[in-house]
Design a protein around this motif. Structure first.
Motif, mmCIF file in Angstrom:
data_model
loop_
_atom_site.group_PDB
_atom_site.id
_atom_site.type_symbol
_atom_site.label_atom_id
_atom_site.label_comp_id
_atom_site.label_asym_id
_atom_site.label_seq_id
_atom_site.Cartn_x
_atom_site.Cartn_y
_atom_site.Cartn_z
ATOM 1 N N SER A 51 -20.839 -40.038 -15.454
ATOM 2 C CA SER A 51 -21.916 -40.299 -14.496
ATOM 3 C C SER A 51 -22.031 -39.168 -13.466
ATOM 4 O O SER A 51 -21.814 -39.357 -12.269
ATOM 5 N N HIS A 52 -22.424 -37.974 -13.944
ATOM 6 C CA HIS A 52 -22.604 -36.790 -13.089
ATOM 7 C C HIS A 52 -23.922 -36.923 -12.324
ATOM 8 O O HIS A 52 -24.894 -36.251 -12.621
ATOM 9 N N THR A 53 -23.946 -37.815 -11.348
ATOM 10 C CA THR A 53 -25.205 -38.240 -10.739
ATOM 11 C C THR A 53 -25.339 -37.976 -9.249
ATOM 12 O O THR A 53 -26.420 -38.160 -8.693
ATOM 13 N N VAL A 54 -24.277 -37.558 -8.571
ATOM 14 C CA VAL A 54 -24.328 -37.356 -7.118
ATOM 15 C C VAL A 54 -24.441 -35.866 -6.819
ATOM 16 O O VAL A 54 -23.535 -35.088 -7.108
ATOM 17 N N CYS A 55 -25.550 -35.467 -6.230
ATOM 18 C CA CYS A 55 -25.737 -34.072 -5.832
ATOM 19 C C CYS A 55 -25.032 -33.867 -4.496
ATOM 20 O O CYS A 55 -25.387 -34.491 -3.494
ATOM 21 N N ARG A 90 -24.142 -26.333 -4.445
ATOM 22 C CA ARG A 90 -24.556 -27.694 -4.799
ATOM 23 C C ARG A 90 -24.107 -27.975 -6.225
ATOM 24 O O ARG A 90 -24.155 -27.089 -7.080
ATOM 25 N N TRP A 91 -23.716 -29.222 -6.490
ATOM 26 C CA TRP A 91 -23.183 -29.580 -7.793
ATOM 27 C C TRP A 91 -23.398 -31.061 -8.054
ATOM 28 O O TRP A 91 -23.305 -31.878 -7.141
ATOM 29 N N CYS A 92 -23.675 -31.408 -9.302
ATOM 30 C CA CYS A 92 -23.792 -32.809 -9.710
ATOM 31 C C CYS A 92 -22.390 -33.343 -9.982
ATOM 32 O O CYS A 92 -21.786 -33.065 -11.014
ATOM 33 N N LEU A 93 -21.888 -34.078 -9.043
ATOM 34 C CA LEU A 93 -20.539 -34.617 -9.087
ATOM 35 C C LEU A 93 -20.534 -35.988 -9.747
ATOM 36 O O LEU A 93 -21.503 -36.749 -9.621
ATOM 37 N N CYS A 94 -19.438 -36.304 -10.417
ATOM 38 C CA CYS A 94 -19.279 -37.637 -10.999
ATOM 39 C C CYS A 94 -19.255 -38.660 -9.865
ATOM 40 O O CYS A 94 -18.528 -38.500 -8.881
ATOM 41 N N ALA A 95 -20.054 -39.704 -10.008
ATOM 42 C CA ALA A 95 -20.129 -40.731 -8.968
ATOM 43 C C ALA A 95 -18.770 -41.379 -8.695
ATOM 44 O O ALA A 95 -18.422 -41.582 -7.524
ATOM 45 N N PRO A 96 -17.961 -41.682 -9.723
ATOM 46 C CA PRO A 96 -16.643 -42.246 -9.409
ATOM 47 C C PRO A 96 -15.756 -41.274 -8.615
ATOM 48 O O PRO A 96 -14.972 -41.701 -7.765
ATOM 49 N N ARG A 97 -15.882 -39.967 -8.838
ATOM 50 C CA ARG A 97 -15.110 -38.978 -8.064
ATOM 51 C C ARG A 97 -15.575 -38.960 -6.618
ATOM 52 O O ARG A 97 -14.778 -38.871 -5.696
ATOM 53 N N TRP A 98 -16.900 -39.044 -6.390
ATOM 54 C CA TRP A 98 -17.398 -39.085 -5.017
ATOM 55 C C TRP A 98 -16.861 -40.329 -4.319
ATOM 56 O O TRP A 98 -16.407 -40.264 -3.173
ATOM 57 N N GLN A 99 -16.887 -41.456 -5.012
ATOM 58 C CA GLN A 99 -16.400 -42.709 -4.431
ATOM 59 C C GLN A 99 -14.910 -42.607 -4.100
ATOM 60 O O GLN A 99 -14.464 -43.055 -3.044
ATOM 61 N N GLU A 100 -14.143 -41.996 -4.986
ATOM 62 C CA GLU A 100 -12.718 -41.786 -4.744
ATOM 63 C C GLU A 100 -12.517 -40.913 -3.497
ATOM 64 O O GLU A 100 -11.677 -41.220 -2.636
ATOM 65 N N ALA A 101 -13.272 -39.838 -3.393
ATOM 66 C CA ALA A 101 -13.191 -38.950 -2.233
ATOM 67 C C ALA A 101 -13.625 -39.678 -0.963
ATOM 68 O O ALA A 101 -13.021 -39.502 0.107
ATOM 69 N N PHE A 102 -14.638 -40.505 -1.051
ATOM 70 C CA PHE A 102 -15.105 -41.281 0.091
ATOM 71 C C PHE A 102 -13.974 -42.172 0.622
ATOM 72 O O PHE A 102 -13.708 -42.212 1.822
#
Length: 136
Positions: A51-55, A90-102
């Motif tokens: 899910s590479h969906t978060v810019c 800028r990069w399309c980050l995996c949504a689960p990785r963004w959530q983990e970082a959050f």
């Protein structure tokens, strides 16, 4: 800047991808070229299991965090056409990785208009908005 919605065969336009705000998905980055499909957009499909969906806009802190979690995004891998990322990219980050970082207080800033609505499967809109760079 919006992406071209025509399919590669020159056929009729396909359904326009939407961002988390319900608008047409905007371009995330072409330098470096990002996205699961390497089209500059955070488009997703069934084959995109990450899910590479978060810019996002990369920071040194996030790059270090990601590397510490086993995903080194800063080292170039020319054999795969990957230039390595640096702060400001800028990069399309995996949504689960963004959530983990959050959850670890390491989340990078988000470009909502270039973040695919599919990110909402993993991340709340409220949290994404807290890190938004493009809200007036």
């Amino acid at each position: 800047m919006l992406r071209d919605d025509r399919d590669s065969g020159g056929g009729p336009p396909r359904r326009t991808s939407r961002n988390v705000l319900g608008e047409p998905l905007q371009l995330c980055s072409i330098k470096p070229t990002t996205g699961f499909y390497r089209n500059g957009c955070c488009d997703t499909g069934t084959e995109d299991v990450g899910s590479h969906t978060v810019c996002v806009v990369m920071t040194a802190e996030f790059l270090n965090f990601s590397k510490s979690r086993g995903n080194d995004l800063s080292t170039p891998l020319p054999e795969f056409g990957f230039p390595g990322l640096k702060p400001g990219d800028r990069w399309c980050l995996c949504a689960p990785r963004w959530q983990e970082a959050f959850k670890a207080n390491q989340a990078p800033r988000v470009v909502l208009r270039a973040t695919h609505e599919g990110a909402l499967t993993y991340c709340s809109l409220t949290d994404l908005k807290r890190f938004a760079m493009d809200l007036a």
